[in-house]
Design a protein around this motif. Structure first.
Motif, short mmCIF file in Angstrom:
data_model
loop_
_atom_site.label_atom_id
_atom_site.label_comp_id
_atom_site.label_asym_id
_atom_site.label_seq_id
_atom_site.Cartn_x
_atom_site.Cartn_y
_atom_site.Cartn_z
N SER A 112 -0.35 21.27 -2.34
CA SER A 112 0.68 20.06 -1.83
C SER A 112 0.63 18.90 -2.45
CB SER A 112 0.43 19.98 -0.29
OG SER A 112 0.80 20.94 0.36
N PRO A 113 -0.70 18.72 -2.84
CA PRO A 113 -0.91 17.13 -3.48
C PRO A 113 -0.93 17.23 -4.97
CG PRO A 113 -3.25 18.09 -2.97
CD PRO A 113 -2.05 19.11 -2.59
N VAL A 114 -0.75 18.42 -5.73
CA VAL A 114 -0.83 18.60 -7.01
C VAL A 114 0.13 17.98 -7.85
CG1 VAL A 114 -1.18 19.90 -9.01
CG2 VAL A 114 -2.35 20.64 -7.19
N LYS A 115 1.49 18.18 -7.61
CA LYS A 115 2.56 17.85 -8.19
C LYS A 115 2.52 16.18 -7.98
CE LYS A 115 7.63 18.22 -8.77
NZ LYS A 115 8.80 18.96 -8.34
N THR A 116 2.50 15.81 -6.63
CA THR A 116 2.36 14.42 -6.23
C THR A 116 1.68 13.69 -7.14
OG1 THR A 116 2.96 14.98 -3.97
CG2 THR A 116 2.22 12.88 -4.46
N LEU A 117 0.27 14.18 -7.32
CA LEU A 117 -0.47 13.46 -8.49
C LEU A 117 -0.05 13.33 -9.66
CD1 LEU A 117 -3.96 15.12 -7.20
CD2 LEU A 117 -3.61 12.57 -7.23
N MET A 118 0.55 14.25 -10.27
CA MET A 118 1.05 14.34 -11.67
C MET A 118 2.32 13.43 -11.89
SD MET A 118 0.41 18.01 -13.25
CE MET A 118 1.27 19.08 -12.12
N LEU A 119 2.89 12.89 -10.60
CA LEU A 119 4.17 12.30 -10.61
C LEU A 119 3.57 10.73 -10.57
CD1 LEU A 119 6.67 14.06 -8.16
CD2 LEU A 119 6.86 13.63 -10.73
N TRP A 120 2.64 10.57 -9.82
CA TRP A 120 2.07 9.08 -9.90
C TRP A 120 1.42 8.82 -11.19
CZ3 TRP A 120 3.05 5.28 -6.32
CH2 TRP A 120 3.64 5.68 -5.08
N LEU A 125 -0.55 12.48 6.42
CA LEU A 125 0.39 11.42 6.60
C LEU A 125 0.48 10.41 5.53
CD1 LEU A 125 -1.24 10.34 10.27
CD2 LEU A 125 1.02 11.40 9.69
N LEU A 126 -0.73 10.27 4.39
CA LEU A 126 -0.55 9.15 3.35
C LEU A 126 0.20 9.95 2.28
CD1 LEU A 126 -4.37 8.11 3.43
CD2 LEU A 126 -2.11 6.55 4.22
N LEU A 127 0.21 11.26 2.28
CA LEU A 127 0.54 11.77 0.96
C LEU A 127 2.02 11.67 0.94
CD1 LEU A 127 -0.35 13.76 -1.29
CD2 LEU A 127 0.72 15.89 -0.03
N ALA A 128 2.60 11.28 -0.28
CA ALA A 128 3.89 10.85 -0.61
C ALA A 128 4.02 10.72 -2.10
CB ALA A 128 4.40 9.81 0.22
N LYS A 129 5.44 11.18 -2.60
CA LYS A 129 5.91 11.14 -3.96
C LYS A 129 6.44 9.59 -4.20
CE LYS A 129 7.47 16.02 -4.10
NZ LYS A 129 8.41 17.08 -4.12
N PRO A 130 6.26 9.23 -5.22
CA PRO A 130 6.78 7.92 -5.77
C PRO A 130 8.15 7.74 -5.54
CG PRO A 130 6.12 9.31 -7.86
CD PRO A 130 5.80 10.22 -6.64
N ALA A 131 8.64 6.55 -5.38
CA ALA A 131 9.89 6.17 -5.37
C ALA A 131 10.39 6.36 -6.85
CB ALA A 131 10.12 4.73 -5.06
N ARG A 154 -1.32 7.00 -1.80
CA ARG A 154 -0.48 7.72 -1.46
C ARG A 154 -0.53 9.04 -2.26
NH1 ARG A 154 1.80 6.38 2.75
NH2 ARG A 154 3.96 6.96 2.35
N ALA A 155 -1.47 9.11 -3.25
CA ALA A 155 -1.76 10.40 -4.05
C ALA A 155 -3.10 10.90 -4.06
CB ALA A 155 -1.10 10.21 -5.38
N ALA A 156 -3.99 10.12 -4.56
CA ALA A 156 -5.42 10.48 -4.79
C ALA A 156 -6.27 10.55 -3.80
CB ALA A 156 -6.14 9.48 -5.84
N ILE A 157 -6.14 9.49 -2.67
CA ILE A 157 -7.07 9.74 -1.53
C ILE A 157 -6.50 10.70 -0.76
CG2 ILE A 157 -7.67 8.35 0.70
CD1 ILE A 157 -7.61 6.01 -0.90
N PRO A 158 -5.31 10.98 -0.04
CA PRO A 158 -4.92 12.15 0.35
C PRO A 158 -5.42 13.52 -0.18
CG PRO A 158 -2.92 11.15 -0.36
CD PRO A 158 -4.20 10.19 -0.49
N ALA A 159 -5.15 13.55 -1.78
CA ALA A 159 -5.36 14.73 -2.37
C ALA A 159 -6.84 15.13 -2.14
CB ALA A 159 -5.25 14.63 -3.80
N LEU A 160 -7.87 14.04 -2.23
CA LEU A 160 -9.29 14.30 -1.74
C LEU A 160 -9.50 14.55 -0.65
CD1 LEU A 160 -10.74 11.23 -3.83
CD2 LEU A 160 -11.22 13.79 -4.37
N TRP A 185 0.68 -1.19 0.03
CA TRP A 185 -0.07 0.06 -0.05
C TRP A 185 0.82 1.16 0.09
CZ3 TRP A 185 0.24 3.63 3.94
CH2 TRP A 185 0.86 3.24 5.02
N ARG A 186 2.15 1.07 0.57
CA ARG A 186 2.86 2.26 0.45
C ARG A 186 3.25 2.79 -0.84
NH1 ARG A 186 4.92 3.24 5.54
NH2 ARG A 186 4.41 1.72 7.28
#
Length: 455
Positions: free
Chosen positions: A139-147, A203-209, A18-24, A11-12
């Motif tokens: 905060s979540p926008v760039k993370t979403l585009m990376l995932w 807590l959930l929001l994170a960029k991809p490996a 890590r992107a969609a749910i925290p963004a919402l 799940w990590r």
């Protein structure tokens, strides 16, 4: 959990977790700023001030949203984990403090009618919550585009749709809380609820490996250097058309309830308001997902402005707002205009980060997006204020009655607002056509098509 890049499996490393749910979670919380009209009159009556004086709290919230995004864009770029925590604290604290100042300004309290209460609400709802809004939005926008690299528009549209849908979701809850526990207790309850929602998102929001964030000065070019990779007029065009779309949207949306009453649908205001919120959210998701299939995302803005011009012109020519009462065709045209403007308003928001990333890449997208959101700040101070100025200084207020309910409306004033929005929409379309350049992807596709024809 504090790591910005996810390096473990399960799940990590799931893009939805890590992107969609925290963004919402973040956007559905901060998007409730648009519920202001539901309780602004109650706040004004409770603290002993006019509704016009209280309304500035919302304008300040939107202004500081844009300005905090502009000035903190680089900070968000470096650490989404800290920025999402700041958003959580500022938004919930601002809401709780707003409730406190409303309580202190209540009838029978020593500060009832005191400017201290009004300034406190401006500071809490406008400044503190505004910072939470700006950092939380970015905060979540760039993370979403990376995932979601292949469906960037769908991903950002999903989150930004949450911002737009928040009003439809929260409105009945807020109405019920106001009636059951009172206006200031409502703010305290919601402050706690939104803190939990946003903290989970944080807590959930994170960029991809695998994503390497440039850190050194020599490694990462300045924002101005990135913008200058295209003619500077290109960015100015994007900023201006974004500003105009928000200004026109706010000008009409701020008068939406009065326009609906004006055409004889006083009893349907709530239903139409809900549908307009759905169109707002649908435009954010639909237009951005549709743009994923296009060679040039700027095409979406051309469509938004052409549709807005067409429906505004039709209602202007037919004088639908002025003559709509009792005329089914004109009522349909006015309602269609409201829905089209709401959808275009939402679509303009969701397509900005992806359009910017197509032009300037992902390296500094949070900072560039943040600077661009300054357009939202200035539109927040001009859109609804100019519309109110036009309505209050042109035409005359008359009484409309529907099912025994009376409302003061200004049909000519609302019609005149359309002259203002139509002129701006035309300017935005011209900017879109002549100042904003095609993306590299669009130019490559055009060159490939031309080469194929020559063969």
């Amino acid at each position: 959990m504090g790591e910005e890049n996810v390096k473990t499996g399960g799940w990590r490393s799931n893009k939805w977790v890590r992107a969609a749910i925290p963004a919402l979670l973040l956007h559905c919380s901060i998007g409730t700023v648009y519920c202001w009209s539901l309780f602004s009159q109650n706040i004004a009556e409770h603290i002993g001030f006019s509704k016009g004086a209280v309304e500035w709290a919302f304008s300040f919230a939107i202004f500081f949203l844009g300005m905090s995004a502009a000035f903190l864009g680089n900070f968000v770029e470096k650490d989404i984990h800290k920025s999402s925590l700041i958003a959580t604290i500022c938004f919930s604290a601002g809401m709780a403090l707003t409730g406190l100042f409303i309580y202190l300004g209540g009838e029978g309290q020593s500060l009832h009618g005191s400017p201290v209460v009004l300034i406190g609400i401006y500071f809490s709802y406008g400044f503190i919550m505004g910072i939470g809004l700006g950092t939380g939005y970015l905060s979540p926008v760039k993370t979403l585009m990376l995932w979601f690299k292949d469906r960037k528009g769908l991903a950002t549209g999903l989150a930004v749709a949450g911002f737009g849908a928040a009003k439809a979701i929260a409105s009945p809850i807020m109405e019920a809380l106001q009636e059951s526990v009172g206006i200031y207790v409502m703010f305290w309850i919601l402050a706690g609820v939104y803190f939990v929602m946003m903290f989970v998102g944080h807590l959930l929001l994170a960029k991809p490996a695998g994503w390497h964030e440039p850190q050194g000065k020599g490694e990462k070019p300045s924002i101005m250097a990135v913008l200058k990779t295209k003619p500077i007029g290109n960015y100015i065009g994007i900023w201006l058309m974004f500003y105009i779309n928000i200004t026109c949207g706010l000008a009409l949306i701020s008068q939406e309830k009065s326009i609906v009453k004006c055409i004889g649908l006083i009893g349907s205001v709530g239903v139409i308001s809900t549908f307009s919120a759905i169109f707002n959210a649908g435009g954010r998701l639909g237009f951005s997902a549709w743009a994923d299939t296009m060679k040039d995302r700027n095409t979406i803005y051309k469509m938004i402005f052409i549709l807005s011009i067409a429906f505004t012109a039709i209602v202007m020519v037919t004088q639908g707002i002025k003559n709509g009462e009792g005329n089914t065709l004109l009522i349909i045209l006015v309602i269609a205009l409201i829905m089209v403007v709401n959808a275009g308003y939402g679509g303009g928001f969701s397509n900005v980060p992806t359009l910017l990333s197509d032009h300037y890449g992902m390296g500094s997208i949070s900072a560039i997006h943040g600077i661009t959101l300054s357009a939202w700040a200035f539109a927040g101070l001009t859109g609804n204020q100019v519309a109110t100025l036009i309505v209050n200084n042109t035409g005359e207020f008359i009484t409309r009655v529907d099912d025994g309910k009376e409302s003061l409306v200004n049909p000519v004033g609302y019609q005149n607002v359309l002259f203002f929005t139509l002129a701006l929409y035309i300017v935005a379309l011209l900017l879109c056509l002549f100042l904003v350049r095609p993306t590299d992807k669009a130019l490559e596709a055009k060159a490939a098509k031309k080469a194929a024809k020559q063969q």
